[in-house]
Motif scaffolding. Structure first.
Motif, short mmCIF file in Angstrom:
data_model
loop_
_atom_site.label_atom_id
_atom_site.label_comp_id
_atom_site.label_asym_id
_atom_site.label_seq_id
_atom_site.Cartn_x
_atom_site.Cartn_y
_atom_site.Cartn_z
N TYR A 9 7.04 -9.10 -7.51
CA TYR A 9 8.49 -9.02 -7.38
C TYR A 9 8.89 -7.66 -6.83
O TYR A 9 8.39 -6.64 -7.29
CB TYR A 9 9.15 -9.22 -8.74
N LEU A 10 9.77 -7.67 -5.84
CA LEU A 10 10.37 -6.44 -5.33
C LEU A 10 11.85 -6.50 -5.68
O LEU A 10 12.49 -7.54 -5.50
CB LEU A 10 10.21 -6.35 -3.81
N ALA A 11 12.40 -5.41 -6.18
CA ALA A 11 13.80 -5.43 -6.60
C ALA A 11 14.43 -4.05 -6.45
O ALA A 11 13.73 -3.05 -6.35
CB ALA A 11 13.90 -5.88 -8.05
N PRO A 62 13.63 -7.11 4.14
CA PRO A 62 13.02 -6.52 5.33
C PRO A 62 11.74 -5.72 5.01
O PRO A 62 10.78 -5.76 5.77
CB PRO A 62 14.11 -5.60 5.88
N THR A 63 11.74 -5.02 3.88
CA THR A 63 10.55 -4.27 3.48
C THR A 63 9.39 -5.21 3.16
O THR A 63 8.25 -4.97 3.58
CB THR A 63 10.86 -3.37 2.26
N ALA A 64 9.68 -6.29 2.43
CA ALA A 64 8.64 -7.27 2.09
C ALA A 64 8.06 -7.88 3.36
O ALA A 64 6.83 -8.02 3.47
CB ALA A 64 9.22 -8.34 1.18
N LYS A 65 8.90 -8.23 4.30
CA LYS A 65 8.43 -8.83 5.56
C LYS A 65 7.59 -7.83 6.36
O LYS A 65 6.54 -8.16 6.89
CB LYS A 65 9.61 -9.32 6.39
N LYS A 66 8.08 -6.59 6.44
CA LYS A 66 7.40 -5.57 7.24
C LYS A 66 6.01 -5.25 6.70
O LYS A 66 5.07 -5.05 7.45
CB LYS A 66 8.25 -4.30 7.28
N TYR A 67 5.88 -5.18 5.38
CA TYR A 67 4.63 -4.75 4.77
C TYR A 67 3.82 -5.89 4.13
O TYR A 67 2.89 -5.63 3.37
CB TYR A 67 4.91 -3.66 3.74
N LYS A 68 4.18 -7.12 4.45
CA LYS A 68 3.49 -8.28 3.84
C LYS A 68 1.98 -8.18 4.02
O LYS A 68 1.22 -8.35 3.07
CB LYS A 68 4.02 -9.57 4.47
#
Length: 82
Positions: A9-11, A62-68
């Motif tokens: 989870y990212l929050a 955007p962070t989750a997508k960039k660093y997936k």
């Protein structure tokens, strides 16, 4: 959850994180426990405030997508060491 799946989870870490991420439409703010609203710098107490809304400032998705890919590699490496 499958055998080879990990959930992460990212929050924002604040109660109003959803509003930061998605923004808000114009809305009226009214007092909950008092008869009026007042803040430092206000000329006088008011019964309501017409808030113009908040522009979205998405950072989580955007962070989750960039660093997936990097996150997946780091978790796989960590999991292999366990």
């Amino acid at each position: 959850m499958g055998k080879n799946k990990i959930v992460m989870y990212l929050a924002h870490g604040v109660k109003y994180g959803t509003y930061l991420e998605l923004g808000t439409k114009p809305h009226v703010i009214r007092p909950k426990n008092k008869k009026a609203l007042y803040w430092r710098g206000a000329a006088h107490p008011v019964k309501k405030v017409n808030h113009p809304g908040t522009k979205a400032r998405p950072v989580v998705l955007p962070t989750a997508k960039k660093y997936k890919g990097k996150i997946k590699q780091a978790l796989a490496k960590w999991w292999a060491m366990q």
